[in-house]
Design a protein around this motif. Sequence first.
Motif, PDB file in Angstrom:
ATOM      1  N   HIS A 381       0.831  -1.216   0.000  1.00 49.62           N
ATOM      2  CA  HIS A 381       0.000   0.000   0.000  1.00 49.62           C
ATOM      3  C   HIS A 381       0.864   1.263   0.000  1.00 49.62           C
ATOM      4  O   HIS A 381       0.521   2.267  -0.649  1.00 49.62           O
ATOM      5  CB  HIS A 381      -0.944  -0.013   1.196  1.00 49.62           C
ATOM      6  N   GLU A 382       1.996   1.222   0.705  1.00 49.35           N
ATOM      7  CA  GLU A 382       2.924   2.357   0.676  1.00 49.35           C
ATOM      8  C   GLU A 382       3.493   2.543  -0.728  1.00 49.35           C
ATOM      9  O   GLU A 382       3.667   3.665  -1.206  1.00 49.35           O
ATOM     10  CB  GLU A 382       4.054   2.125   1.685  1.00 49.35           C
ATOM     11  N   HIS A 383       3.781   1.420  -1.397  1.00 50.18           N
ATOM     12  CA  HIS A 383       4.291   1.477  -2.771  1.00 50.18           C
ATOM     13  C   HIS A 383       3.260   2.118  -3.700  1.00 50.18           C
ATOM     14  O   HIS A 383       3.601   2.950  -4.544  1.00 50.18           O
ATOM     15  CB  HIS A 383       4.633   0.057  -3.239  1.00 50.18           C
ATOM     16  N   ALA A 384       2.002   1.746  -3.525  1.00 52.18           N
ATOM     17  CA  ALA A 384       0.941   2.338  -4.346  1.00 52.18           C
ATOM     18  C   ALA A 384       0.877   3.847  -4.135  1.00 52.18           C
ATOM     19  O   ALA A 384       0.765   4.622  -5.100  1.00 52.18           O
ATOM     20  CB  ALA A 384      -0.399   1.692  -4.014  1.00 52.18           C
ATOM     21  N   ARG A 394      -7.489   7.632  -6.542  1.00 51.88           N
ATOM     22  CA  ARG A 394      -7.250   6.281  -6.028  1.00 51.88           C
ATOM     23  C   ARG A 394      -6.341   6.264  -4.806  1.00 51.88           C
ATOM     24  O   ARG A 394      -6.205   5.234  -4.138  1.00 51.88           O
ATOM     25  CB  ARG A 394      -6.659   5.400  -7.134  1.00 51.88           C
ATOM     26  N   ARG A 395      -5.732   7.400  -4.509  1.00 50.04           N
ATOM     27  CA  ARG A 395      -4.909   7.478  -3.290  1.00 50.04           C
ATOM     28  C   ARG A 395      -5.734   7.176  -2.048  1.00 50.04           C
ATOM     29  O   ARG A 395      -5.223   6.631  -1.067  1.00 50.04           O
ATOM     30  CB  ARG A 395      -4.271   8.868  -3.166  1.00 50.04           C
ATOM     31  N   ALA A 396      -7.009   7.529  -2.090  1.00 50.57           N
ATOM     32  CA  ALA A 396      -7.867   7.266  -0.927  1.00 50.57           C
ATOM     33  C   ALA A 396      -7.990   5.775  -0.666  1.00 50.57           C
ATOM     34  O   ALA A 396      -8.021   5.330   0.500  1.00 50.57           O
ATOM     35  CB  ALA A 396      -9.251   7.879  -1.159  1.00 50.57           C
ATOM     36  N   ILE A 397      -8.042   4.971  -1.741  1.00 50.74           N
ATOM     37  CA  ILE A 397      -8.128   3.513  -1.576  1.00 50.74           C
ATOM     38  C   ILE A 397      -6.857   2.987  -0.921  1.00 50.74           C
ATOM     39  O   ILE A 397      -6.898   2.228   0.057  1.00 50.74           O
ATOM     40  CB  ILE A 397      -8.350   2.841  -2.942  1.00 50.74           C
ATOM     41  N   LEU A 402      -3.747   1.082   3.784  1.00 53.11           N
ATOM     42  CA  LEU A 402      -2.548   1.210   4.621  1.00 53.11           C
ATOM     43  C   LEU A 402      -2.922   1.448   6.078  1.00 53.11           C
ATOM     44  O   LEU A 402      -2.337   0.857   6.990  1.00 53.11           O
ATOM     45  CB  LEU A 402      -1.678   2.354   4.096  1.00 53.11           C
ATOM     46  N   THR A 403      -3.923   2.292   6.325  1.00 51.33           N
ATOM     47  CA  THR A 403      -4.371   2.553   7.690  1.00 51.33           C
ATOM     48  C   THR A 403      -4.835   1.267   8.358  1.00 51.33           C
ATOM     49  O   THR A 403      -4.489   0.978   9.518  1.00 51.33           O
ATOM     50  CB  THR A 403      -5.507   3.595   7.695  1.00 51.33           C
ATOM     51  N   ARG A 407      -2.998  -0.585  11.515  1.00 56.22           N
ATOM     52  CA  ARG A 407      -3.807  -0.704  12.739  1.00 56.22           C
ATOM     53  C   ARG A 407      -3.765  -2.148  13.261  1.00 56.22           C
ATOM     54  O   ARG A 407      -3.735  -2.377  14.461  1.00 56.22           O
ATOM     55  CB  ARG A 407      -5.231  -0.284  12.450  1.00 56.22           C
ATOM     56  N   ASP A 408      -3.768  -3.120  12.336  1.00 58.04           N
ATOM     57  CA  ASP A 408      -3.773  -4.517  12.742  1.00 58.04           C
ATOM     58  C   ASP A 408      -2.367  -5.045  12.945  1.00 58.04           C
ATOM     59  O   ASP A 408      -2.162  -6.114  13.459  1.00 58.04           O
ATOM     60  CB  ASP A 408      -4.491  -5.384  11.672  1.00 58.04           C
TER      61      ASP A 408
END
Length: 408
Positions: A381-384, A394-397, A402-403, A407-408
């Motif tokens: 997700h960081e790479h995206a 699409r950054r929101a996705i 990533l969040t 979190r997990d």
Amino acid sequence: MSQRPDLQQRRAVLEHEWSRWVPRLSVPGARPGGTAALRHEVTESWARSLSSVDPGRDSAPAADGGPVHQRWRSSPLYRPVSALAGELRSIAEDAGFVTAVTDESGTILWTCGGATMRRRAERVNFAPGGRWDEQAMGTNALSLALRTGRPSSVFSAEHLVSALHGWVCYCAPVHGPDGRVLGVLDLSTTWDRSHPLAMSTVRTLVSTIEARLGPEAVSRPGQVRLTCLGAEQAERGGRQLPLRPRQLEILALLALEPDGFSPERLRAALYGDRPVTASTFKAEVSHLRRALNGGVSPRRYALTAPVSCDAVDALRALEQGDTDTALRLYGGPLLPRSEAPGIEEWRTRLDVAVREAVLASARPEHALRYGERAPYDAEIHEHALRLLDPEDTRRAIAAGRLTTALRD
């Protein structure tokens, strides 16, 4: 007898020959004086082509067999391309391109575009029935894509044939579900209309075509299709084969290792150190052999019947640098419920290969697509997010995924 020149000498000879045909235009990578260095793949293609193609020819030769209308109707690409025909025409006409689809031999089966561009294309027989393989027309984007199995572009005087020096071509191969190249999709235009988004457009269109390919694209008499990435099933002729999980494991291992297994090694790959009788092991192999109509050789176990496998196709795509196809085929881990040591080893190998290809890709779509199946992989997700433009919605996705992963 003179010795064959080495690669450096051959490259120098080709660049000298190329300079005789290069037009006086500004081309990418140009050196002072108006010429540009040949890319390695272009150099090699010129070397192969010059023995069979005259750079001064004026058009592509016609394919044997006359009109190709019937070949197009029977092509596995006919249905998915026809479904996109309106979009393809709109792109070609709005951007001043000609769109073409070939078969696996490089013969053009279908084209579309505005009247002016189609007339220009027809002068060089960039039209249905024209042969654009390397032996017929030398170095061009269609022939490179067919040969390498990867997207290709050829600009201006990179073409071997001087009649094509006013053109730029972008194309990508269309792969069937079994990994075979079924043909190519090409967008071509005059060099002054070249656009950096053209290749991305071709890739996207090819992905859409591949997603719409039906089972006829891989149909061969008696062929079994094994789907084992995120799934566990084998079909033949549209009917599911009655195989138990252990037999699917054997089939997957034999597909992934075509050189076969000794009985001892296959038994270890299935059961590890578990105490399983020889008769139980042989019964599983025998059941699979019957289901494949005898398609497993005795003594050294190997497939003798035609079997296509999504895991094998995905690995082949990765070897060819085709991350698009690999991700389309990657439905999840190999036989996800299996605990067989051999399957677990191949599962890890596949997962790592796909993930590394995504992290090596500069296209955010790859990270986004893989991220759907790897919701807790923060690095993906960081790479995206690194690849996506600041204004890309699409950054929101990617940020949301990533969040959740952190979190997990």
